[in-house]
Every structure is written in C-alpha cells, then in structure tokens.
Write an enzyme that holds these catalytic residues in place. Structure first.
Site, PDB file in Angstrom:
ATOM      1  N   GLY A  11      15.333  15.988  26.974  1.00 61.33           N
ATOM      2  CA  GLY A  11      16.180  17.133  26.629  1.00 61.33           C
ATOM      3  C   GLY A  11      16.539  17.141  25.154  1.00 61.33           C
ATOM      4  N   ASP A  12      17.159  18.236  24.738  1.00 66.76           N
ATOM      5  CA  ASP A  12      17.610  18.388  23.350  1.00 66.76           C
ATOM      6  C   ASP A  12      16.459  18.363  22.359  1.00 66.76           C
ATOM      7  OD1 ASP A  12      20.262  18.251  24.394  1.00 66.76           O
ATOM      8  OD2 ASP A  12      20.035  16.077  24.451  1.00 66.76           O
ATOM      9  N   GLU A  13      15.308  18.834  22.768  1.00 63.17           N
ATOM     10  CA  GLU A  13      14.150  18.843  21.868  1.00 63.17           C
ATOM     11  C   GLU A  13      14.203  19.992  20.868  1.00 63.17           C
ATOM     12  OE1 GLU A  13      13.814  18.881  25.186  1.00 63.17           O
ATOM     13  OE2 GLU A  13      12.717  17.083  25.816  1.00 63.17           O
ATOM     14  N   GLY A  14      15.145  20.892  21.045  1.00 60.25           N
ATOM     15  CA  GLY A  14      15.210  22.064  20.156  1.00 60.25           C
ATOM     16  C   GLY A  14      14.476  23.241  20.780  1.00 60.25           C
ATOM     17  N   LYS A  15      14.491  23.288  22.097  1.00 63.40           N
ATOM     18  CA  LYS A  15      13.795  24.374  22.807  1.00 63.40           C
ATOM     19  C   LYS A  15      14.415  25.736  22.470  1.00 63.40           C
ATOM     20  CE  LYS A  15      14.662  22.359  26.788  1.00 63.40           C
ATOM     21  NZ  LYS A  15      15.151  21.028  26.398  1.00 63.40           N
ATOM     22  N   LYS A  17      15.660  26.929  19.802  1.00 60.81           N
ATOM     23  CA  LYS A  17      15.207  27.544  18.555  1.00 60.81           C
ATOM     24  C   LYS A  17      13.832  28.196  18.743  1.00 60.81           C
ATOM     25  CE  LYS A  17      13.878  26.144  14.143  1.00 60.81           C
ATOM     26  NZ  LYS A  17      13.781  25.082  13.159  1.00 60.81           N
ATOM     27  N   GLY A  39      22.361  23.057  26.698  1.00 62.41           N
ATOM     28  CA  GLY A  39      23.084  23.570  25.541  1.00 62.41           C
ATOM     29  C   GLY A  39      22.124  23.824  24.405  1.00 62.41           C
ATOM     30  N   HIS A  40      22.197  25.023  23.864  1.00 61.99           N
ATOM     31  CA  HIS A  40      21.362  25.344  22.716  1.00 61.99           C
ATOM     32  C   HIS A  40      22.284  25.768  21.592  1.00 61.99           C
ATOM     33  CE1 HIS A  40      17.844  25.259  25.109  1.00 61.99           C
ATOM     34  NE2 HIS A  40      18.079  26.372  25.762  1.00 61.99           N
ATOM     35  N   THR A 118      26.769  15.418  32.867  1.00 59.57           N
ATOM     36  CA  THR A 118      27.554  16.273  31.969  1.00 59.57           C
ATOM     37  C   THR A 118      28.870  16.746  32.602  1.00 59.57           C
ATOM     38  OG1 THR A 118      26.360  18.205  32.762  1.00 59.57           O
ATOM     39  CG2 THR A 118      25.480  17.125  30.800  1.00 59.57           C
ATOM     40  N   ARG A 132      22.217  23.124  52.601  1.00 63.20           N
ATOM     41  CA  ARG A 132      22.383  24.455  53.197  1.00 63.20           C
ATOM     42  C   ARG A 132      23.831  24.842  53.470  1.00 63.20           C
ATOM     43  NH1 ARG A 132      18.144  22.851  57.466  1.00 63.20           N
ATOM     44  NH2 ARG A 132      19.106  20.890  56.862  1.00 63.20           N
ATOM     45  N   GLN A 181      16.981  21.169  30.023  1.00 64.61           N
ATOM     46  CA  GLN A 181      16.746  19.733  30.142  1.00 64.61           C
ATOM     47  C   GLN A 181      15.254  19.471  29.832  1.00 64.61           C
ATOM     48  OE1 GLN A 181      18.501  21.137  33.210  1.00 64.61           O
ATOM     49  NE2 GLN A 181      20.181  21.095  31.777  1.00 64.61           N
ATOM     50  N   ASP A 289      11.669  17.010   9.849  1.00 59.15           N
ATOM     51  CA  ASP A 289      12.385  16.754   8.582  1.00 59.15           C
ATOM     52  C   ASP A 289      13.364  15.589   8.688  1.00 59.15           C
ATOM     53  OD1 ASP A 289      13.589  18.766  10.381  1.00 59.15           O
ATOM     54  OD2 ASP A 289      15.311  18.570   9.045  1.00 59.15           O
TER      55      ASP A 289
HETATM   56  P1  IMP Z   1      23.611  16.502  34.964  1.00 64.08           P
HETATM   57  O1  IMP Z   1      22.491  17.422  34.657  1.00 64.08           O
HETATM   58  O2  IMP Z   1      24.925  16.935  34.387  1.00 64.08           O
HETATM   59  O3  IMP Z   1      23.682  16.164  36.417  1.00 64.08           O
HETATM   60  O4  IMP Z   1      23.297  15.104  34.217  1.00 64.08           O
HETATM   61  C1  IMP Z   1      22.195  14.279  34.589  1.00 64.08           C
HETATM   62  C2  IMP Z   1      21.554  13.649  33.367  1.00 64.08           C
HETATM   63  O5  IMP Z   1      20.883  14.669  32.615  1.00 64.08           O
HETATM   64  C3  IMP Z   1      22.556  13.009  32.387  1.00 64.08           C
HETATM   65  O6  IMP Z   1      21.940  11.861  31.792  1.00 64.08           O
HETATM   66  C4  IMP Z   1      22.751  14.083  31.343  1.00 64.08           C
HETATM   67  O7  IMP Z   1      23.164  13.535  30.096  1.00 64.08           O
HETATM   68  C5  IMP Z   1      21.367  14.667  31.279  1.00 64.08           C
HETATM   69  N1  IMP Z   1      21.343  16.065  30.809  1.00 64.08           N
HETATM   70  C6  IMP Z   1      21.710  17.150  31.496  1.00 64.08           C
HETATM   71  N2  IMP Z   1      21.529  18.257  30.760  1.00 64.08           N
HETATM   72  C7  IMP Z   1      21.015  17.863  29.591  1.00 64.08           C
HETATM   73  C8  IMP Z   1      20.579  18.550  28.423  1.00 64.08           C
HETATM   74  O8  IMP Z   1      20.591  19.780  28.322  1.00 64.08           O
HETATM   75  N3  IMP Z   1      20.116  17.769  27.416  1.00 64.08           N
HETATM   76  C9  IMP Z   1      20.041  16.414  27.518  1.00 64.08           C
HETATM   77  N4  IMP Z   1      20.421  15.739  28.582  1.00 64.08           N
HETATM   78  C10 IMP Z   1      20.908  16.444  29.616  1.00 64.08           C
END
Ligand code: IMP
Length: 380
Positions: A11-15, A17, A39-40, A118, A132, A181, A289
């Site tokens: 996650g957080d690769e900069g998708k 952008k 989160g972006h 999170t 269900r 993610q 960079d």
């Molecule tokens: P959850 O998605 O809140 O259940 O968290 C499960 C795992 O995924 C945890 O290690 C979070 O830090 C990670 N995680 C969830 N959403 C993101 C994201 O958007 N970026 C990076 N890590 C994430």
C-alpha cells in the site's frame, strides 16, 4: 480502453496520483474494495486533498465517481469527505449493495490490536458481510444507526452502481478502477494474517463491481523502495540510515492514521509475485526522487530459506525466516524532480529503473519524480 490501478507492495505506492493523472482519459472512476482504511493525498495547485473513500478522480470536473458494492462504507466519513470537496458533487454514486460500517464495528475493532489495523471498522464490517449478518445501503435498517442529517445527505447518492457501470461499458465509456491497499495486503494472497479484509488484487475488481470489462489494461504501482504500515513481515526493511532517509525524504506517514511507515529496499521478489497475481501489463514506479542522495542502493533479487532459493512463502514463519539477497547498485545525488523525459535522467537512475524492469519482467511506463501532479515521466 479501461484501466485498473493496483498496488504491488503493502500500500501507499502513490496510486492516487496515477489515478488522478489517468482520470483525465476516463469517464468513470471506481473504488471497488476496502474502505476508509485507504488514503490518497492529491496535490492540486499546491493544495492538498486527503481522500479516503471517494475516488481521486473527483478533483477533475465532469468525472463520475463510483463507490461500488465491494467497498465497506462509513457514512459519517463519506459525508465529511463530500462536504470537504472544493465544490458540491452530484457526480458521486454509492452502491446500494455496499456494506455499511456501523459504530459497533469500530468499537469491536478497538479490542483487536495485534494486527496494527487502521481501526476504521473494516475487518468487523467484512466479517459481518461474510457471515451474512451485515447491513447494506439497500436495507432499510441502515438508517436506524445514524443521525437523520447523515441519512438525508447520503440518500440521493445511493443507487445500483452495477447497472450504471454495465451501461457505461455498453456505451463504450471508459472506466478507471482505483485499487486500494495493495496485493501484499490481499486477504488471499498477502502476508496473512497481517493483511486487510478484502481482495485488493485484480479479482476484487470483478466481485467488487459486478462487471467484466473486455478491454482492460492493468497497471501495477510500485514505489522505488518499499514501505509498510502496521505489523507483519517485511524482509527488506531497513531500520538504519537509508530507511530513515526514505522515511524523512519520502514523508512516509500514513494518510489515514498518521503512523510512521516502516521503510526498506525495493523487493523484486515481492513485486514479481504481485505482478503475476494481477497479470499486470505495465508498472508505474513512484517516488524515485526520494532515493536521490543515497550513495549505494540495494535491490532484493532473491529470498533464501534454509539456504534454498524461495519465492514468497505462504507460511508466515517461513517468510519471517527468509533472508533477502541483495544486489548493490550505485546511487545518484542529482535532483531529478524537474526531469521530464526518461533519457534526461542521470545514467545511474536509468540503470536502476532498467534493472528493476529486468527483475520484475514488466515494462515501467510511468516514473514518479515528485509530489506534484506534473511530476511524472511517461514512457508510453
Ligand atoms: P485494516 O485494513 O484497517 O483492517 O488494516 C489491516 C492492515 O492493512 C494493517 O497493517 C494496515 O496498516 C494495512 N492497511 C490498510 N489500509 C492501508 C493503506 O491504504 N495503506 C497501507 N496500509 C494499509
């Protein structure tokens, strides 16, 4: 042509952008899994917008943004997000089949601490969905859990998004799918149990929307190094000087939780694994960079488990015991943030990119060189 943007690391690769950039060429932008755990941060005209649920394309006029059935939605967060947009939008469509995150889901999650989630209620909401007992926006019951102003505000956005997207496909309107993610956090293919609760890889697109686009380009997004937020194995983690450099220069703090991200070297074993799972067509390499200023760079080219070469093992303990094997490559000190074409990048930078391409076996078609909207080199 339809496009899917999928993360190849944790996650957080900069998708966001890339989604923002490509949304210009698509009519619809769709979130299909996850929730406000994503989160972006998009920078437009020096102003930062933090989006958790609404696809990043909303910052471009005319685009239609869909939150489809595979997403779990916290109504309060969505209302706040819509209200914070620069203009008011009738261009948001929320699936009536999407599951609602209830206050009790968030309460439940606060008792489950070891995974480093999170705390947005994602896991408990998906648990109820699968068992269900979940509540969807099409179920009248959802209104009982929230104040009437929230219900009143969101109701006009709720619709059958599957039908909307099916009609878009039939009219040949192009759709951009925004993964949240990333593959190493996929419930099936990630580093279980240190994963999120949805299919973050390409399969999640089909179940999460109910459509099957015929012409679909899949772009995998990978950072030029690796980060991970939350607990779980991370073979190439670097807690020394280089890791601190990545953390500070890359401003590696979670958009959703503000937590410091763990940092380390590019892991070609992991990225190749994720590229295969998604059947990617090409790679967008981001935040290159950030590596400027490091004398030597390391790329993980293999894992060794008990002296034997290994791809990503399924067993968590095995993964924790894997020893990454690195190749060392010379770094660079030039500021590359204003470079516009691949050939204008310094020699060592091009060498780094070429080597990653060779290791992962996919063409790198976009290269991120800075935070702004225009700081991306296109090679296609
Ligand atoms: P959850 O998605 O809140 O259940 O968290 C499960 C795992 O995924 C945890 O290690 C979070 O830090 C990670 N995680 C969830 N959403 C993101 C994201 O958007 N970026 C990076 N890590 C994430």
């Amino acid at each position: 042509m339809n496009t899917a943007i999928i993360g190849l690391q944790w996650g957080d690769e900069g998708k966001g952008k890339l989604v923002d950039l490509l949304s210009e060429d698509h009519e619809f932008i769709v979130r299909f899994q996850g929730g406000a755990n994503a989160g972006h941060t998009i920078v437009v005209d020096d102003k930062k917008y933090k989006l958790h649920l609404i696809p990043s394309g909303i910052l471009r006029p005319q685009k239609k943004c869909v939150i489809s059935n595979g997403v779990v939605v916290d109504p309060k967060i969505l209302v706040n997000e819509i209200k914070n947009l620069p203009e008011n939008h009738a261009r948001i469509y929320l699936s009536d089949r999407a599951h609602v995150i209830l206050p009790e889901h968030i309460e439940k999650e606060n008792k489950l601490t070891h995974l480093g989630t999170t705390k947005k209620g994602i896991g408990p909401a998906y648990t109820d969905k699968v068992s269900r007992s979940g509540i969807r926006f099409c179920d009248k019951k959802w209104v009982e859990y929230f104040d009437s102003d929230i219900v009143r505000f969101l109701s006009p956005y709720i619709c059958d998004t599957r039908l909307l997207l099916q009609e878009a496909l039939e009219k040949k309107e192009s759709i951009l799918f925004e993964g949240a993610q990333a593959t190493m956090l996929d419930i099936d293919h990630g580093t279980y149990p240190y994963v999120t609760s949805s299919n973050t890889s390409i399969g999640g697109l089909y179940t999460g929307t109910g459509i099957r686009p015929r012409d679909l380009k899949i772009i995998g997004v990978a950072k030029a190094y690796t980060t991970r937020v939350g607990a779980g194995p991370f073979p190439t983690e670097d807690t020394g000087k280089a890791g601190i450099h990545m953390q500070e220069v890359g401003q590696e703090f979670g958009t959703t939780t503000g937590r410091k991200r763990r940092c380390g070297w590019f892991d070609s074993v992991g990225v190749k694994y994720s590229s295969q799972i998604n059947g990617i067509d090409e790679i967008a390499l981001t935040k290159l960079d950030v590596l400027s200023g490091l004398n030597d760079l390391y790329i993980c080219i293999n894992y060794l488990l008990n002296g034997k070469q290994k791809t990503i093992p399924s067993n968590l303990e095995d993964l924790q015991n894997c020893i990454p094997v690195y190749t060392q490559i010379a770094g660079w000190h030039e500021d590359i943030s204003n470079v516009k074409t691949f050939n204008d990048l310094p020699f060592n930078v091009r060498k780094y990119v070429d080597l990653l391409e060779e290791l992962v076996k996919a063409p790198i078609t976009y290269i991120g060189v800075g935070a702004g909207r225009d700081k991306i080199i296109k090679r296609c």
